[in-house]
Scaffold this motif. Structure first.
Motif, short mmCIF file in Angstrom:
data_model
loop_
_atom_site.label_atom_id
_atom_site.label_comp_id
_atom_site.label_asym_id
_atom_site.label_seq_id
_atom_site.Cartn_x
_atom_site.Cartn_y
_atom_site.Cartn_z
N TYR A 80 -2.80 15.18 2.97
CA TYR A 80 -1.75 15.99 3.39
C TYR A 80 -0.41 15.29 2.88
CZ TYR A 80 -5.13 17.54 6.85
OH TYR A 80 -6.13 18.24 7.44
N HIS A 81 0.65 16.06 2.82
CA HIS A 81 1.96 15.42 2.35
C HIS A 81 2.45 14.72 3.51
CE1 HIS A 81 6.21 15.82 1.27
NE2 HIS A 81 5.83 15.30 0.20
N GLN A 82 3.07 13.50 3.33
CA GLN A 82 3.61 12.68 4.27
C GLN A 82 4.76 13.23 5.13
OE1 GLN A 82 4.35 8.47 3.33
NE2 GLN A 82 3.63 7.85 5.35
N ASP A 83 5.51 13.72 4.22
CA ASP A 83 6.95 14.42 5.01
C ASP A 83 6.43 15.64 5.63
OD1 ASP A 83 8.38 12.24 4.46
OD2 ASP A 83 8.95 13.03 2.50
N SER A 84 5.52 16.51 4.91
CA SER A 84 5.69 17.83 5.58
C SER A 84 4.52 18.18 6.49
CB SER A 84 5.98 18.89 4.82
OG SER A 84 4.91 18.86 3.54
N GLU A 133 0.72 -1.20 -0.06
CA GLU A 133 -0.08 0.04 -0.01
C GLU A 133 0.83 1.31 0.03
OE1 GLU A 133 -2.96 -0.41 -0.63
OE2 GLU A 133 -3.68 -2.16 0.09
N ARG A 134 0.25 2.46 -0.51
CA ARG A 134 1.09 3.55 -0.61
C ARG A 134 0.41 4.55 0.50
NH1 ARG A 134 3.21 4.16 -5.95
NH2 ARG A 134 3.72 1.74 -6.42
N GLY A 135 1.33 5.58 1.02
CA GLY A 135 0.97 6.62 1.75
C GLY A 135 0.03 5.98 2.94
N ALA A 136 -0.80 6.50 3.70
CA ALA A 136 -1.33 6.27 5.00
C ALA A 136 -2.62 6.91 5.17
CB ALA A 136 -0.49 6.54 6.03
N ILE A 137 -3.36 5.93 5.49
CA ILE A 137 -4.81 6.49 5.92
C ILE A 137 -4.93 6.78 7.55
CG2 ILE A 137 -7.25 6.00 6.04
CD1 ILE A 137 -6.82 4.35 3.65
N SER A 149 -8.67 11.31 6.85
CA SER A 149 -7.54 12.03 6.64
C SER A 149 -6.36 11.15 5.96
CB SER A 149 -6.93 12.67 8.01
OG SER A 149 -7.87 13.46 8.70
N ILE A 150 -5.84 11.57 4.90
CA ILE A 150 -4.84 10.59 4.29
C ILE A 150 -3.51 11.56 4.29
CG2 ILE A 150 -6.74 9.36 2.93
CD1 ILE A 150 -6.07 10.92 0.59
N GLU A 151 -2.57 10.74 4.24
CA GLU A 151 -1.15 11.17 3.78
C GLU A 151 -0.44 10.57 2.61
OE1 GLU A 151 1.48 10.30 7.12
OE2 GLU A 151 0.23 11.30 8.48
N LEU A 152 -0.40 11.52 1.55
CA LEU A 152 0.12 11.09 0.22
C LEU A 152 1.65 10.90 0.42
CD1 LEU A 152 -1.78 13.90 -1.41
CD2 LEU A 152 -2.41 11.43 -1.68
N GLN A 153 1.96 9.87 -0.21
CA GLN A 153 3.60 9.47 -0.20
C GLN A 153 3.91 9.52 -1.64
OE1 GLN A 153 3.97 5.22 0.82
NE2 GLN A 153 6.44 5.64 0.88
N VAL A 191 -17.60 -0.68 2.66
CA VAL A 191 -16.18 -1.05 2.66
C VAL A 191 -15.82 -0.44 1.53
CG1 VAL A 191 -14.23 -2.50 3.13
CG2 VAL A 191 -16.18 -2.91 4.59
N TYR A 192 -14.70 0.30 1.28
CA TYR A 192 -14.42 1.07 0.04
C TYR A 192 -12.58 0.68 0.17
CZ TYR A 192 -18.81 3.01 -0.86
OH TYR A 192 -19.93 3.24 -1.26
N TYR A 193 -12.18 0.58 -1.21
CA TYR A 193 -10.51 0.88 -1.32
C TYR A 193 -10.39 2.02 -1.95
CZ TYR A 193 -6.12 -0.47 -2.67
OH TYR A 193 -4.70 -0.62 -2.69
N LEU A 194 -9.56 2.87 -1.22
CA LEU A 194 -9.39 4.14 -1.64
C LEU A 194 -8.25 4.42 -2.34
CD1 LEU A 194 -9.71 7.36 -1.40
CD2 LEU A 194 -8.43 7.18 0.79
N LYS A 195 -8.13 5.17 -3.64
CA LYS A 195 -6.88 5.25 -4.25
C LYS A 195 -7.12 6.80 -4.34
CE LYS A 195 -5.35 1.72 -7.13
NZ LYS A 195 -5.42 0.80 -8.50
N ALA A 196 -5.92 7.53 -4.08
CA ALA A 196 -5.84 8.89 -4.14
C ALA A 196 -4.45 9.20 -4.87
CB ALA A 196 -5.76 9.54 -2.78
N GLN A 197 -4.71 10.54 -5.74
CA GLN A 197 -3.28 10.75 -6.37
C GLN A 197 -3.01 12.25 -6.11
OE1 GLN A 197 -3.13 9.60 -10.22
NE2 GLN A 197 -1.49 11.22 -10.93
N SER A 198 -2.25 13.00 -5.77
CA SER A 198 -2.23 14.58 -5.66
C SER A 198 -2.32 15.13 -6.87
CB SER A 198 -0.77 14.86 -5.02
OG SER A 198 0.36 14.80 -5.77
#
Length: 176
Positions: free
Chosen positions: A101-105, A77-81, A172-176, A143-150
């Motif tokens: 949100y951006h995962q690092d900053s 999986e990518r990023g974080a929920i 709330s998600i963190e984009l990686q 139940v859903y599978y979430l895919k997010a792209q900045s």
């Protein structure tokens, strides 16, 4: 002292039936075979005892391509929920809002979100619910599978979420 141990061993073996002695001898030979060859040398003949093996490489320089429009689960999986909170809404309908949100900053980011419903067998729907702006959308609970792209770069998030019924689900998600 050695004579005492030897006598005790002989007496204990004499009290055993011959099948017990044979089982003990086979066990000892199996243990000796494991120590020297890694295979069992007992009565079962060619049975193999599993030995430790290193797992396959966990890290690599290449990664699986991320296509937000395909109904496939990512591995890994990518990023974080991070959290799913519920807010009351005046309509009493099930709604969802995604905060990215951006995962690092930790900076807020805009993202395009695809939510693929899961059926009873765990299959992803062919037709996702899409959100192209940070807005609240009416959706069915479940139940859903979430895919997010900045919208401003190559940052992604994927993972499973469960939406509660009759409230606004704030994800709330963190984009990686």
């Amino acid at each position: 002292m050695k004579k005492m141990i030897l006598c005790t061993l002989v007496l204990s073996l004499a009290a055993c039936k011959s099948t017990d002695v044979r089982n003990i001898a086979d066990s000892v030979s199996d243990i000796a075979g494991i120590a020297s060859t890694g295979t069992s040398g007992g009565t079962s003949g060619s049975s193999s005892i599993p030995t430790y093996e290193h797992q396959t490489q966990q890290y690599s320089n290449s990664s699986e391509p991320f296509y937000i429009t395909e109904n496939t689960k990512m591995s890994p999986e990518r990023g974080a929920i991070r959290s799913i909170t519920q807010e009351k809404n005046p309509k009493g309908m099930t709604m969802v809002r995604v905060l990215a949100y951006h995962q690092d900053s930790g900076a807020a980011m805009e993202s395009t979100n695809y939510l693929y419903a899961l059926d009873g067998n765990g299959w992803l729907s062919d037709k996702p619910m899409t959100m192209h702006r940070p807005e609240t959308m009416i959706i069915n609970s479940g139940v859903y599978y979430l895919k997010a792209q900045s919208d401003t770069g190559k940052f992604y998030t994927s993972g499973m979420i469960t939406l509660a019924r009759g409230v606004t689900n704030v994800v709330s998600i963190e984009l990686q």
